[in-house]
Design an enzyme around this catalytic site. Structure first.
Site, PDB file in Angstrom:
ATOM      1  N   ASP A  67      -9.537   3.500 -16.851  1.00 40.57           N
ATOM      2  CA  ASP A  67      -8.590   4.332 -16.099  1.00 40.57           C
ATOM      3  C   ASP A  67      -7.332   4.636 -16.910  1.00 40.57           C
ATOM      4  OD1 ASP A  67      -7.701   1.707 -16.060  1.00 40.57           O
ATOM      5  OD2 ASP A  67      -7.768   1.476 -13.896  1.00 40.57           O
ATOM      6  N   ASP A 136      -5.340  -6.151  -3.954  1.00 42.34           N
ATOM      7  CA  ASP A 136      -6.018  -5.640  -2.751  1.00 42.34           C
ATOM      8  C   ASP A 136      -7.537  -5.575  -2.947  1.00 42.34           C
ATOM      9  OD1 ASP A 136      -6.283  -3.489  -4.484  1.00 42.34           O
ATOM     10  OD2 ASP A 136      -5.181  -2.049  -3.247  1.00 42.34           O
ATOM     11  N   HIS A 138      -9.154  -4.149  -5.566  1.00 42.96           N
ATOM     12  CA  HIS A 138      -9.709  -2.959  -6.240  1.00 42.96           C
ATOM     13  C   HIS A 138     -10.185  -3.284  -7.656  1.00 42.96           C
ATOM     14  CE1 HIS A 138      -5.401  -1.956  -7.732  1.00 42.96           C
ATOM     15  NE2 HIS A 138      -6.093  -2.263  -8.802  1.00 42.96           N
ATOM     16  N   GLU A 143      -9.168   2.246  -5.071  1.00 42.63           N
ATOM     17  CA  GLU A 143      -8.382   1.637  -3.998  1.00 42.63           C
ATOM     18  C   GLU A 143      -9.227   1.450  -2.741  1.00 42.63           C
ATOM     19  OE1 GLU A 143      -5.852   0.333  -4.871  1.00 42.63           O
ATOM     20  OE2 GLU A 143      -4.294   1.606  -5.715  1.00 42.63           O
TER      21      GLU A 143
END
Ligand code: GLP
Length: 261
Positions: A67, A136, A138, A143
């Site tokens: 990414d 979280d 990911h 996400e």
């Protein structure tokens, strides 16, 4: 999924690096999927050490990063281009033309993402993908709510991710809101996956990813659907695992286990 828990971050990083080295020793022209963030730093340091001291060779390796933030120039200190150069590429011998990192500055994101997927395929697919995990749950920048079949695309970051990553920027407002990320589907196509996590701030995400239901709300849980996924943890990140005793038991019996384990 194989869960390997080491006492310290250093031991965890070494074990994961040796997994990468094992692949390169059997397939010198392997295609590696690279990750950024503070978690894989120890792994990269160990790979650099193996390169310098033990001749681990990257001259035939191709890499694809997961990414990149949208809007940061490659020389911005918080861009993933800069991170990879500083922490890994400038210390090893991956040929420049074999390094692929998503562009955060293209004029046509859709076309770029299609091209990135195509390059992965043309290079024979990713042999081993390195992954971190967000607090979280990911992977890359997939996400909560991402499709488990998603491909490389533009993604809006969640507030929690922006807050987590604000520590690297002068002000929270400087954290980009968008990123280009490989999709969960893209990641699942890699032949092997290794996910690393350390620190108690990752304990919830690790528990949810390994022992929770497979869900787009915790995209790392998609690793449960992969036939060759290994998770390397330090002790603090493993505190919410209900099956901890079993993972330790497997490790304890690994030396005498039949080869396929
Ligand atoms: C970002 C990256 C992820 C990384 C995560 C955790 O969101 N896109 O690839 O796994 O941060 O980062 P860290 O290792 O710094 O905790």
């Amino acid at each position: 999924m194989e869960v390997i828990i080491k006492e310290t971050y250093e031991a965890m990083s070494r074990a994961a690096a040796h997994e990468v080295a094992r692949l390169l020793n059997t397939k010198p022209n392997a295609v590696l999927g690279m990750a950024t963030g503070s978690t894989p730093l120890g792994l990269y340091q160990e790979l650099v050490r193996l390169h310098r001291e033990e001749g681990l060779d990257f001259s035939q390796v191709t890499t694809f990063n997961l990414d990149e933030y949208v809007g940061l120039q490659p020389d911005h200190p918080q861009s993933y281009h800069y991170f990879m150069h500083e922490n890994f590429f400038k210390h090893v011998n991956v040929p420049q033309q074999n390094i692929y990192i998503p562009s955060g500055n293209t004029s046509n994101y859709r076309a770029f993402c299609g091209w990135y997927e195509q390059r992965i395929e043309e290079c024979g697919g990713i042999d081993l993908q390195i992954l971190g995990i967000g607090s979280d749950g990911h992977v890359a920048f997939n996400e909560p709510g991402s499709s488990l079949t998603s491909r490389t695309r533009l993604k809006t970051l969640a507030k929690q991710t922006i807050d987590d990553n604000a520590r690297f920027f002068d002000k929270a407002e400087d954290v980009p809101i968008y990123a280009i990320t490989m999709g969960v589907g893209t990641i699942l196509e890699a032949r092997e996956l290794i996910l690393l996590a350390n620190g108690d701030n990752k304990a919830w995400a690790v528990g949810a990813a390994i022992e929770g239901p497979v869900t787009g709300m915790v995209t790392a849980s998609a690793l449960q659907m992969h036939p060759y996924a290994k998770v390397y943890l330090d002790s603090p990140s493993a505190t919410q695992l209900k099956m901890r005793d079993y993972y330790d038991w497997i490790e304890e019996h690994r030396p005498g286990a039949p080869q396929s384990l």
